[in-house]
Design an enzyme around this catalytic site. Structure first.
Site, PDB file in Angstrom:
ATOM      1  N   ASP A  78       0.810  -1.431   0.032  1.00 38.43           N
ATOM      2  CA  ASP A  78       0.188  -0.078   0.152  1.00 38.43           C
ATOM      3  C   ASP A  78       0.762   1.548  -0.005  1.00 38.43           C
ATOM      4  OD1 ASP A  78      -2.009  -1.633   0.008  1.00 38.43           O
ATOM      5  OD2 ASP A  78      -2.853  -1.214   1.942  1.00 38.43           O
ATOM      6  N   GLY A  79       2.127   1.234   0.597  1.00 39.27           N
ATOM      7  CA  GLY A  79       2.933   2.188   0.581  1.00 39.27           C
ATOM      8  C   GLY A  79       3.251   2.682  -0.869  1.00 39.27           C
ATOM      9  N   ASN A 139      -4.783   8.400   2.229  1.00 36.87           N
ATOM     10  CA  ASN A 139      -5.258   7.680   3.289  1.00 36.87           C
ATOM     11  C   ASN A 139      -5.694   8.656   4.572  1.00 36.87           C
ATOM     12  OD1 ASN A 139      -4.920   4.980   2.707  1.00 36.87           O
ATOM     13  ND2 ASN A 139      -2.863   4.722   4.139  1.00 36.87           N
ATOM     14  N   ASP A 164      -4.653  13.040  22.452  1.00 37.16           N
ATOM     15  CA  ASP A 164      -3.283  12.758  21.485  1.00 37.16           C
ATOM     16  C   ASP A 164      -3.384  13.576  20.248  1.00 37.16           C
ATOM     17  OD1 ASP A 164      -2.302  11.863  23.850  1.00 37.16           O
ATOM     18  OD2 ASP A 164      -2.121   9.778  22.793  1.00 37.16           O
TER      19      ASP A 164
END
Length: 566
Positions: free
Chosen positions: A330-331, A409, A439
């Protein structure tokens, strides 16, 4: 007297193993236990005992395997009996249903007797919905023909009085067959107990149309009619809910191959694919400068391969390339999407990574896949992207921005290395949403719903669903739940001036930017999606990816030990 005593003692020692009044001599028993312990402490018996333990463990394992096999067999027999029972019930109810020149139940019965149990069960699952669908279609055609004849006989006045009825009945059937959803609203007249429309000759509703509406003069988006009102129904037009197909109007001529770096297997496959595409398909091929150098190091045969030199040529790649092939995970697909700042050619992603939700094609069969894709037509998934702008506090207006930055993404706003909670003010189309304390926050596309958003508690969403996921990261509130917003909204995340520290924004895991007090991040849906080729179709590929990659809802089947319902 002494000899007699000795003899008595000797007799006692000789008869130590004999029962006396039904009991063993205690001294003899103790001496026997000591002898057994001494024997057990010897090494040959100790090794024999170890072998017996191993043998018993092996027998336990075999017993467990046999028990599981017996349970599986019983479960399969019970399921087969249940399906057969359902089949007999449906067959008894629908024996009268026969179609033109074709009896489905005769075919099903032949499959049941001639095929295996698995094939028969599969046929039952397939045939029963078809029977009900055909019956509904038959009933719908009969009603439509009756309504048409009724209109012709009674003229326009009768048709005006019964305004809305035919189209409503037809839309109710079409909702199931065509996938077009119609929502019933107020119509002329009231309903009686039989849910039939009672005509009202004195009141008629006005027709109207709904359109997309844009605010502001800076947008170049125009109004488009998307739904219409007719006879009391609002019916949406067909959108991207169905599978999208791409058909080549001319043969593709140029392909770009993008690869995962530092992988020997990927480098070997790339060289083999380049040679095959050139010799068999006569295509022009582009690769990255790094890949071209690697190919030329291997052989001077690859002099025909093209590449680019600077960012200016990368911007114009979409005007030259017909197809993009990615070799990696996917990268690599994210890297390919980031290269195109505007329109993106169709992407064919091959799976050569560890975990992939966007790479349905296997590299072992690349010749078969590419041959089919180059011929067309192919099924594609339109993966939407987010367009992000960073507005600094010193900007004079909201149009002085940094960017745009396109993400496939997600964009993440977090606290970085700071020990303080993030404090982020969130707006949706100038309406205040909430203040994030935790966070951080994730703004994700539906394609990125299986990435960072999923790890933070967000939902998995089909990639063709047009929406933006609003997912908090470890919020300091138990009631802060993720949201899914429509695709046409604009989100604004701002660091307030009273924030105790700054925040950091990252785009698809890279291009990290600092957001100081007063800075804002604006995100909206980009106009250029990323079309990725499907192996089967978008839904099947998505479900296969979550089943294979995440082992989604994988559990042991419940046993049938308890009583069964009759």
């Amino acid at each position: 007297m002494a000899p007699s005593k000795v003899n008595s003692a000797g007799d006692a020692s000789v008869s130590c193993s004999q029962p006396e009044n039904g009991f063993l001599n205690s001294l003899s028993l103790l001496s026997s236990e000591k002898a057994v312990q001494e024997l057990l402490q010897q090494s040959p018996l100790q090794s024999t005992d170890d072998h017996l333990i191993e043998f018993s463990d092996a027998m336990r394992t075999v017993a467990k395997a046999l028990r599981r096999a017996a349970e599986g067999k019983a479960s399969a027999q019970a399921e087969a009996a249940e399906w057969k029972r359902k089949y007999e019930l449906e067959r008894a109810r629908n024996l009268h249903l026969e179609h033109k020149g074709y009896n489905f139940y005769e075919m099903l019965e032949s499959w049941w007797t001639q095929s295996s149990l698995c094939n028969a069960m599969g046929m039952i699952r397939f045939m029963l919905p078809c029977l009900f669908c055909l019956e509904n279609c038959k009933e719908r055609d009969r009603k439509i023909s009756e309504e048409q004849s009724h209109r012709e006989n009674n003229g326009d006045e009768e048709r005006t009085e019964n305004l809305g009825s035919p189209s409503n009945e037809q839309s109710e059937h079409c909702c199931g067959s065509n996938g077009i959803c119609s929502h019933e609203v107020l119509r002329d007249g009231d309903r009686d107990s039989a849910s039939k429309v009672v005509p009202n000759k004195f009141a008629r509703k006005a027709s109207f149309k709904l359109s997309w509406c844009c605010k502001g003069d800076q947008s170049d988006q125009h109004k488009h009619d998307i739904v219409s009102f007719e006879r009391g129904n609002i019916t949406t037009a067909e959108r991207s809910s169905k599978q999208i197909s791409l058909k080549w109007e001319s043969q593709p001529q140029t392909v770009i191959i993008l690869t995962k770096p530092n992988s020997t297997s990927v480098r070997i496959l790339c060289a083999e694919m380049v040679r095959w595409l050139r010799e068999q398909k006569k295509l022009d091929i582009y690769v990255e400068p790094r890949v071209r150098a690697e190919l030329l190091t291997e052989s001077s045969y690859y002099n025909f391969v093209h590449t680019w030199k600077d960012e200016t040529e990368i911007i114009l790649l979409h005007t030259k390339v017909d197809l993009v092939v990615t070799l990696g995970g996917d990268g690599t697909v994210l890297w390919a999407a980031s290269m195109f700042k505007g329109p993106v050619p169709p992407v064919v992603p091959f799976s050569l990574g560890s975990l992939g939700f966007m790479t349905p094609f296997h590299s072992e069969r690349y010749r078969e896949y590419l041959d089919s894709i180059l011929k067309g037509p192919i099924s594609i998934t339109l993966r939407h992207r987010l367009q992000c702008h960073v507005i600094r506090e010193a900007a004079k207006n909201e149009y002085e921005t940094e960017g745009p930055i396109l993400v496939l993404n997600e964009v993440t706003i977090d606290r970085g290395i700071s020990s303080y909670l993030t404090n982020l003010e969130c707006y949706c189309d100038n309406s205040f949403v909430t203040c994030v304390q935790g966070d951080g926050l994730i703004l994700s596309t539906t394609s990125g719903s299986t990435a960072y958003s999923l790890a933070a508690g967000g939902s998995m969403v089909h990639p063709q669903v047009p929406g933006i996921l609003f997912t908090p990261i470890c919020p300091h509130s138990l009631s802060f739940r993720p949201l899914i917003l429509p695709e046409h909204v604009t989100l604004r995340v701002q660091v307030p001036f009273n924030s105790r520290s700054h925040a950091w924004a990252s785009f698809d895991g890279k291009d990290r930017k600092r957001l100081a007090a007063g800075d804002a991040l604006v995100c909206s849906m980009a106009p250029w999606p990323v079309p990725t080729a499907c192996q089967v179709d978008s839904t099947s590929d998505f479900l296969n990816s979550i089943h294979d990659g995440l082992h989604w809802n994988l559990r042991k089947t419940q046993s049938f030990d308890g009583p069964r319902d009759t």
